[in-house]
Design a protein around this motif. Sequence first.
Motif, PDB file in Angstrom:
ATOM      1  N   SER A 286      -2.079  -1.055 -12.955  1.00  0.00           N
ATOM      2  CA  SER A 286      -3.092  -0.828 -13.998  1.00  0.00           C
ATOM      3  C   SER A 286      -3.167  -1.976 -14.998  1.00  0.00           C
ATOM      4  O   SER A 286      -4.203  -2.171 -15.628  1.00  0.00           O
TER       5      SER A 286
ATOM      6  N   ASP B  69       2.567   0.412  -9.934  1.00  0.00           N
ATOM      7  CA  ASP B  69       1.428   0.623 -10.841  1.00  0.00           C
ATOM      8  C   ASP B  69       0.774  -0.729 -11.116  1.00  0.00           C
ATOM      9  O   ASP B  69       1.414  -1.648 -11.655  1.00  0.00           O
TER      10      ASP B  69
ATOM     11  N   ARG C  49       0.836  -1.208   0.000  1.00  0.00           N
ATOM     12  CA  ARG C  49       0.000   0.000   0.000  1.00  0.00           C
ATOM     13  C   ARG C  49       0.873   1.261   0.000  1.00  0.00           C
ATOM     14  O   ARG C  49       0.531   2.262  -0.650  1.00  0.00           O
TER      15      ARG C  49
ATOM     16  N   SER D 262      -8.472  -2.646  -5.027  1.00  0.00           N
ATOM     17  CA  SER D 262      -9.233  -1.605  -5.736  1.00  0.00           C
ATOM     18  C   SER D 262      -8.358  -0.833  -6.716  1.00  0.00           C
ATOM     19  O   SER D 262      -8.870  -0.192  -7.634  1.00  0.00           O
ATOM     20  N   SER D 263      -7.028  -0.878  -6.532  1.00  0.00           N
ATOM     21  CA  SER D 263      -6.121  -0.219  -7.474  1.00  0.00           C
ATOM     22  C   SER D 263      -5.857  -1.057  -8.708  1.00  0.00           C
ATOM     23  O   SER D 263      -5.235  -0.563  -9.655  1.00  0.00           O
TER      24      SER D 263
ATOM     25  N   ILE E  54       2.002   1.882  -3.514  1.00  0.00           N
ATOM     26  CA  ILE E  54       0.912   2.357  -4.376  1.00  0.00           C
ATOM     27  C   ILE E  54       0.623   3.824  -4.104  1.00  0.00           C
ATOM     28  O   ILE E  54       0.426   4.631  -5.031  1.00  0.00           O
ATOM     29  N   GLU E  55       0.587   4.217  -2.826  1.00  0.00           N
ATOM     30  CA  GLU E  55       0.288   5.612  -2.485  1.00  0.00           C
ATOM     31  C   GLU E  55       1.385   6.559  -2.951  1.00  0.00           C
ATOM     32  O   GLU E  55       1.117   7.709  -3.289  1.00  0.00           O
TER      33      GLU E  55
ATOM     34  N   PHE F 254      -7.871  -1.793  -0.321  1.00  0.00           N
ATOM     35  CA  PHE F 254      -7.227  -0.675  -1.026  1.00  0.00           C
ATOM     36  C   PHE F 254      -6.346  -1.185  -2.166  1.00  0.00           C
ATOM     37  O   PHE F 254      -6.350  -0.623  -3.267  1.00  0.00           O
TER      38      PHE F 254
END
Length: 786
Positions: A146, A144, A135, A173-174, A138-139, A170
């Motif tokens: 995607s 990435d 996390r 959801s990314s 990612i923040e 979290f």
Amino acid sequence: MNELNIAAPLAAALAAKGYEALTPVQMAVLADEVEGRDALVSAQTGSGKTVAFGLAMAPEVLAGADRLLFADTPLSLIIAPTRELAQQVARELDWLYAEAGAIIATCVGGMDYRAERRTLERGAHIVVGTPGRLRDHIERGSLDLSKLKVAVLDEADEMLDLGFAEDLEFILSSAPEERRTLMFSATVPKEIAELAKSFQRDALRLQTQGEAKQHVDIEYRALNVTARDKEHAIFNALRYYEARTAIVFCKTRMNVNHLLARMGNRGFQVVALSGELSQTERMHALQALRDGRARVCIATDVAARGIDLPGLELVIHADLPSNSETLLHRSGRTGRAGQKGVSALIVPPAEFRKAQRLLAGAKVVAEWAKAPSAEEVQERDDARLLDHPALAQAPGDEAALAQTLLARHDADHIAAAFVRLWREGRSAPEVLQDSLPPAGAQAPRERGEFGDSVWFSLSVGHTGRAEARWLLPKICDATGITKNEIGAIRVQQDNTFVQIAKAVAGKFGARMEIEPGVDMTRLDGEPNLARPERPAPRPRGDKPAYTPKPSRFVEDGEEAAPRKPYVKREAASDAKPYAKRDDAERKPYTPREGAERKPYAPRADAERKPYTPREGAERKPWSPEESDRKPYAPREAAERKPYGDRKTARGEAETERRTYAPRSLDPAKRAPRPAGEDGPRKPYAKRDDAAGPKKPYAPRAEAPAEGGERKARWKTGDRPAEKPAARSAGYKSFGGGADKPARAGGFKSHASEGKTFGKPGAKAKPAPARFDAKDTSKRFVPPKKK
């Protein structure tokens, strides 16, 4: 394994690793109905789950190619609950995808964040990490997701126990919604099922065949010990089995540190794993276990989750786990890859029932026995000594030294020295107290069927606030017996009687002290437990007959009727039920006959007459038409007379008072000024700044004397130079002195001698005498310091 549709690079890696057949969970994930779908897989610990999800995600990662190309974003993500498990998964996937050229990056807490960021920037096909660090990446934008194709959650039940549900939500959801999600867990409780519904779509439930037959290569043993011998039983178990690598589980970090210190003092080669250690310390501890520098690991459930120690042969549960699933996870550290292992539970008397429930919930059968005694440990050591491989080998280069020893010492001395050297590096076994094995599942016995017993007396009772629940554990700890060997406990006023089974009564002796001030004495027979009979009730005697008192409502001259005695009704049915009267049946109020109601009459001392209403019609409200008084009518403005001048008592006008005329804002319409003033008043005109520069402000001077000019009240430079200073030179803080001018005379408290002050024209008063610095009679002299 080609018929299982395994990718060629992975099949080559499995063959190089020595895989001849796949485990049930690995076979299950390669089925045709699982390909491309989300799956919730449950398999026992040590069944090859890491290789299983490595094979399951191969279609998404390889996409039919034998060699992977550069990937700017990861294609697969594996989430593990602990750092050790994440690093272990990365090592397994490294050799599995080595032929395919996959780049694997790890993101775990405690490691260098910058190095992980650089690895991700260079490109990685598979990322393995813990929820918190993933996390964080990612923040910060260094990870990435995607283009992620598959996500794997390893040990999902443990991640829920550690509170990672929010981080998992979290992270996922990314990632794209069309990704494939695989969840692996040893057990699937209700919480895991709910988590699967929120993270997966139409997940396929896979329950491998190995889950129904739990740990066939593990031998479960339940060692019943006394409460004070828990640690000694752990030491003896380690010495008895002499495992190459052993792990001891505790509930808390405090227990881990305590047991680490105790075992270190006894010469065990031991390391610890707990949450308070840094990542470097944890890696050093695991490496010490792998290379043989340490043989025993003490750990908590969280710290040891997912670690794989080679040659782990013994698991000891120093503290019983909280549930059956944790018991299986702990025991699953041993008995892997066809090797045998032992899982030993240390069970004190107070936890017999809990241990039985845990074993029944895990669907395993354990052998109940006593902990290894000192004699058994010593016998096992001697057997290992006699079977030592060094004794079976023929003499080599050391033959000359052996002949020298035989020439100097006889064979008995050399053999005895060898035994002493063998035992010197090992901890001496502990002497344990005898403890009866727990009773099996039996029907509850009736009271009074305790069997042969002996009664004891305790020197404490109700006066000492003794209770059975307080005495029971103290009696058990005093001699190591269980509550099954204790029968009735009868607390009396000053002492207590306890029933002990005859088989263990000899441990108490004739008299012993179970606690300072509490003695336990053996009785020859049974105590008298009968309660003293209550005294007979005192006879009340014959009561005099009841004589009713005369009624106070009987008038004079009448004879009171005799009062009937109260008789209680025999049955409630004799009483009529209460019936509520309707309003229609209620009779109106009727005044008493012969009594006329007199009108209200005021008191005699009042002068006011009583109010008498008018006869006839009711009183109407007042109206101006019916009243004799004329209604109020305001006078018109034209009829209002002007205000007249006030007159004196003689009738003459006192002043000539003009009528009031409002002042107009227009200066042309303003009234002229009265006579005696010079001309009409000019209107006020605001000064324009552009008309000319303003003159500086000049203070108004004092009123001039007759025929003189105005002067300022005083100036500092105008003070006469010859005027003496108003202050002594020694008091500079109050002004004055040789180097400062004296203050103005207006300051009364600082005025000089002879100065007058007050209003102009007032009678001059002499100024108060000044303080004389030379006069030592009035000077304050501080006391000298001693």
